[in-house]
Design a protein around this motif. Structure first.
Motif, short mmCIF file in Angstrom:
data_model
loop_
_atom_site.label_atom_id
_atom_site.label_comp_id
_atom_site.label_asym_id
_atom_site.label_seq_id
_atom_site.Cartn_x
_atom_site.Cartn_y
_atom_site.Cartn_z
N PRO A 63 -17.81 -15.81 4.46
CA PRO A 63 -19.13 -15.35 4.02
C PRO A 63 -19.11 -14.84 2.58
CG PRO A 63 -18.08 -13.70 5.41
CD PRO A 63 -17.19 -14.91 5.44
N GLN A 64 -20.32 -14.70 2.01
CA GLN A 64 -20.44 -14.19 0.64
C GLN A 64 -20.22 -12.69 0.56
OE1 GLN A 64 -24.36 -16.17 -0.55
NE2 GLN A 64 -23.29 -16.06 -2.50
N GLU A 65 -20.53 -11.96 1.65
CA GLU A 65 -20.43 -10.51 1.61
C GLU A 65 -18.96 -10.10 1.76
OE1 GLU A 65 -22.43 -12.21 3.66
OE2 GLU A 65 -24.28 -11.89 2.51
N PRO A 66 -18.42 -9.35 0.80
CA PRO A 66 -17.01 -8.95 0.89
C PRO A 66 -16.81 -7.84 1.90
CG PRO A 66 -18.01 -7.95 -1.04
CD PRO A 66 -19.07 -8.85 -0.43
N GLY A 67 -15.58 -7.72 2.39
CA GLY A 67 -15.21 -6.55 3.16
C GLY A 67 -14.89 -5.39 2.23
N THR A 68 -14.43 -4.29 2.80
CA THR A 68 -14.10 -3.10 2.02
C THR A 68 -12.61 -2.84 2.11
OG1 THR A 68 -16.27 -2.08 2.35
CG2 THR A 68 -14.45 -0.61 1.81
N VAL A 69 -11.99 -2.64 0.94
CA VAL A 69 -10.61 -2.20 0.89
C VAL A 69 -10.58 -0.88 0.11
CG1 VAL A 69 -10.07 -3.57 -1.19
CG2 VAL A 69 -8.23 -2.80 0.31
N TYR A 70 -9.90 0.12 0.67
CA TYR A 70 -9.82 1.43 0.05
C TYR A 70 -8.51 1.55 -0.72
CZ TYR A 70 -13.64 2.51 3.25
OH TYR A 70 -14.83 2.50 3.93
N GLU A 71 -8.62 1.90 -2.00
CA GLU A 71 -7.44 2.13 -2.82
C GLU A 71 -7.51 3.56 -3.34
OE1 GLU A 71 -7.06 -0.99 -5.70
OE2 GLU A 71 -6.80 -2.53 -4.15
N PHE A 72 -6.36 4.21 -3.52
CA PHE A 72 -6.30 5.65 -3.66
C PHE A 72 -5.87 6.06 -5.07
CE2 PHE A 72 -6.22 4.67 0.70
CZ PHE A 72 -6.65 5.78 1.41
N PHE A 73 -6.59 7.08 -5.61
CA PHE A 73 -6.35 7.58 -6.95
C PHE A 73 -6.29 9.10 -6.92
CE2 PHE A 73 -8.28 3.48 -7.18
CZ PHE A 73 -7.68 2.84 -8.27
N ASP A 74 -5.48 9.67 -7.83
CA ASP A 74 -5.36 11.12 -7.85
C ASP A 74 -6.45 11.74 -8.72
OD1 ASP A 74 -4.58 10.80 -10.51
OD2 ASP A 74 -2.44 11.02 -10.07
N ARG A 75 -6.35 13.04 -8.94
CA ARG A 75 -7.40 13.77 -9.68
C ARG A 75 -7.48 13.35 -11.13
NH1 ARG A 75 -6.13 19.90 -8.10
NH2 ARG A 75 -8.06 20.29 -9.25
N ARG A 76 -6.41 12.75 -11.65
CA ARG A 76 -6.42 12.27 -13.04
C ARG A 76 -6.88 10.83 -13.15
NH1 ARG A 76 -0.28 13.65 -14.39
NH2 ARG A 76 -0.12 12.61 -12.36
N GLY A 77 -7.24 10.22 -12.00
CA GLY A 77 -7.69 8.85 -12.02
C GLY A 77 -6.58 7.83 -12.01
N GLU A 78 -5.36 8.27 -11.74
CA GLU A 78 -4.22 7.37 -11.69
C GLU A 78 -3.95 6.94 -10.25
OE1 GLU A 78 -0.91 9.20 -13.57
OE2 GLU A 78 -1.89 9.35 -15.53
N ARG A 79 -3.58 5.67 -10.09
CA ARG A 79 -3.31 5.14 -8.76
C ARG A 79 -2.14 5.91 -8.13
NH1 ARG A 79 -5.05 0.37 -6.82
NH2 ARG A 79 -5.64 -0.26 -8.93
N ILE A 80 -2.28 6.27 -6.85
CA ILE A 80 -1.24 7.03 -6.15
C ILE A 80 -0.10 6.08 -5.79
CG2 ILE A 80 -0.69 8.34 -4.07
CD1 ILE A 80 -3.46 9.52 -4.18
N VAL A 81 1.07 6.36 -6.35
CA VAL A 81 2.23 5.49 -6.17
C VAL A 81 2.64 5.46 -4.70
CG1 VAL A 81 4.64 5.12 -6.79
CG2 VAL A 81 3.01 5.95 -8.52
N GLY A 82 2.82 4.26 -4.15
CA GLY A 82 3.31 4.10 -2.80
C GLY A 82 2.25 4.05 -1.73
N GLN A 83 1.02 4.47 -2.05
CA GLN A 83 -0.04 4.44 -1.05
C GLN A 83 -0.51 2.99 -0.85
OE1 GLN A 83 -1.87 6.87 0.94
NE2 GLN A 83 -2.62 4.95 1.80
N LEU A 84 -0.48 2.51 0.38
CA LEU A 84 -0.93 1.16 0.67
C LEU A 84 -2.45 1.12 0.77
CD1 LEU A 84 1.62 0.11 3.45
CD2 LEU A 84 1.83 -0.14 0.97
N PRO A 85 -3.08 0.00 0.41
CA PRO A 85 -4.52 -0.13 0.58
C PRO A 85 -4.90 -0.12 2.06
CG PRO A 85 -3.57 -2.25 0.01
CD PRO A 85 -2.47 -1.23 -0.14
#
Length: 516
Positions: A295-317
């Motif tokens: 379908p055209q409508e995408p699903g949702t994947v959650y990705e994690f960032f800390d308070r500084r806006g940096e991706r949290i190392v090791g956290q899986l989507p």
């Protein structure tokens, strides 16, 4: 630092975010003597560590001593920008005066220091300047790791300093890591990999790093303190995936083709039924994978960032659905989760329901990725962008590990065209083998074994998307369609068109342009 000096420092720091302040401070502490006399004591933080000042310096202390002084002169200094200052009186003239300065963090751990010996002339000595140096300590890691783990990666985050080390593991681990900037509550992230570079375990520890003491960290793997974060069936279940059920399949359904892999059986997408050739707009050869209708409508994947806006190392989507769930799509809109908890344990959230219940800010971004969820052990070895990982990666779904293959994504040269909440669908002109519907797949040229499908966009071009809407021709036009111009010409004749009564959209990422 003193209360008054501390207030001045904080006001100056935040008021000059674009650079460090550079001015004399009328409130420099005065130690001994009377107004106007004494020596101006200055201590400078190294330029390479100025971004670390706010986090690593809470107070600057000094001491002045000598063999012929009855007791040292001690006090605190005012920090202005990258310089610590104090006006010190009562220093008796003489040789070999020892000037010592130490900066400490909020827990009293020394982080910067300087020491020098100077002669003081009561008449001509007006200022003493010292250059502080960053202090460093060590960590010792001790563990008995499982034999499956062959590599240990250690990441140490100490303010502005980040150290990354990797160690080959053979038997018991005893490893000392030196040159770690001192400070309290230093973050140590540990990741263990197997021979296939998959993460088997991960833990996040904290340690106080001191210059004169070694911090000892023990990884109690068998005690259960390590959190397993990726595929390792001994520890975590891998979610079962079936891409060929009647609910999921259209071109590829096990009821129509019993030779397709069974539920949760690995899929080799490099086989000819999934890896096809066709034509580009100008007749150039293109190679693409065929992942069936989506379908055209995408699903949702959650990705994690800390308070500084940096991706949290090791956290899986975290994915909100898998093949077989209602509305499943290989395309995912990235929702950024802003983790506010400084003590957040990586991968303690591993289900969409937990993410939504966390109370943290979740922002739907404009980024979309083509992540194809597959059974464990599946493979597809080709990518358009050589920097895109080929092996299946790990994610979370409902507390279990799910495997996914990465194609077009926000970091790749080939990206998904996305707007108004839907995946945009360029046209693909195509031929069905049975001249009627998709159940028997696309028609193939008997000589080249390639299709005569024509795509209207190439990776990197504006409007490209791997989700194609099909315009199907009858087989009578097969030999006449070799590029976009010939396809448009055949489309003018309605007798060449197959009336489907519905739109068919397929996920077919192009992985090569030009002959192999």
């Amino acid at each position: 630092m003193s209360t008054f000096g501390g207030c001045i420092w904080w006001v100056l720091f935040f008021a000059t975010a674009c650079g460090l302040p550079d001015r004399s401070n009328p409130a420099d502490p005065r130690i001994g003597g009377s107004d106007g006399d004494g020596i101006q004591l200055l201590a400078e933080v190294p330029s390479t560590h100025r971004s670390d000042i706010a986090d690593r310096i809470d107070e600057v202390r000094f001491s002045i001593s000598a063999a012929d002084m009855t007791k040292p002169i001690v006090g605190t200094m005012d920090l202005v920008g990258s310089s610590a200052r104090a006006r010190v009186g009562g220093i008796s003239p003489g040789s070999d005066r020892i000037f010592s300065v130490v900066a400490v963090d909020g827990s009293g751990i020394p982080t910067f220091a300087a020491i020098d010996t100077q002669d003081v002339d009561g008449e001509s000595t007006e200022a003493i300047s010292l250059q502080m140096r960053r202090l460093f300590g060590s960590v010792e890691l001790i563990s008995q790791l499982p034999p499956e783990i062959v590599t240990l990666e250690v990441r140490i985050d100490a303010g502005a300093d980040t150290l990354l080390r990797s160690y080959d593991i053979e038997g018991p681990l005893t490893q000392r890591i030196a040159d770690i900037p001192t400070g309290a509550d230093v973050l140590v992230t540990l990741r263990g990999f197997d021979a296939e570079a998959q993460v088997l375990l991960q833990d996040v520890l904290r340690a106080d790093i001191r210059e004169d003491l070694i911090a000892h960290l023990a990884l109690e793997v068998f005690g259960g303190s390590i959190r397993i974060v990726a595929n390792f069936p001994t520890y975590l279940p891998v979610v079962e995936v079936d891409r060929f059920s009647d609910e999921m399949g259209s071109f590829f359904r096990r009821t129509d083709n019993p030779d397709l892999p069974a539920p949760n059986e690995p899929i080799d997408f490099d086989l000819p039924q999934f890896l096809l050739r066709g034509f580009g707009p100008n007749g150039e050869a293109v190679t693409f994978y065929h992942f069936d209708m989506r379908p055209q409508e995408p699903g949702t994947v959650y990705e994690f960032f800390d308070r500084r806006g940096e991706r949290i190392v090791g956290q899986l989507p975290v994915f909100d659905r898998i093949p077989g769930d209602s509305g499943y799509s290989d395309f995912w809109q990235v929702h950024q989760v802003r983790v506010q908890d400084l003590e957040y344990r990586v991968n303690s959230l591993h289900a969409a329901e937990d993410v939504l219940a966390s109370g943290w800010e979740i922002e739907a971004s404009d980024e979309v990725a083509n992540y194809v969820i597959v059974p464990f052990g599946s493979r597809a070895s080709r990518r358009f962008d050589a920097a895109t990982p080929v092996r299946a990666l790990d994610g979370w779904y409902a507390g279990q590990i799910t495997k996914y293959l990465v194609f077009e994504n926000p970091q790749s040269t080939a990206q998904v065209d996305f707007g108004s909440g839907q995946i945009n669908t360029p046209q693909m002109y195509a031929f069905f083998d049975n001249n009627r519907d998709e159940k028997d797949g696309f028609a193939l040229d008997p000589e080249t074994q390639g299709t005569h499908n024509v795509v209207t966009r190439l990776p990197g071009e504006e409007g490209y998307s791997p989700l194609w809407v099909l315009q199907v021709f009858t087989l009578s036009a097969f030999e006449r369609v070799l590029d976009l111009a010939s396809a448009l010409d055949q489309a003018k004749n309605e007798e060449n068109l197959v009336e489907l009564g519905r739109l068919i959209r397929i996920n077919a990422p192009i992985i090569q342009v030009g002959s192999e």
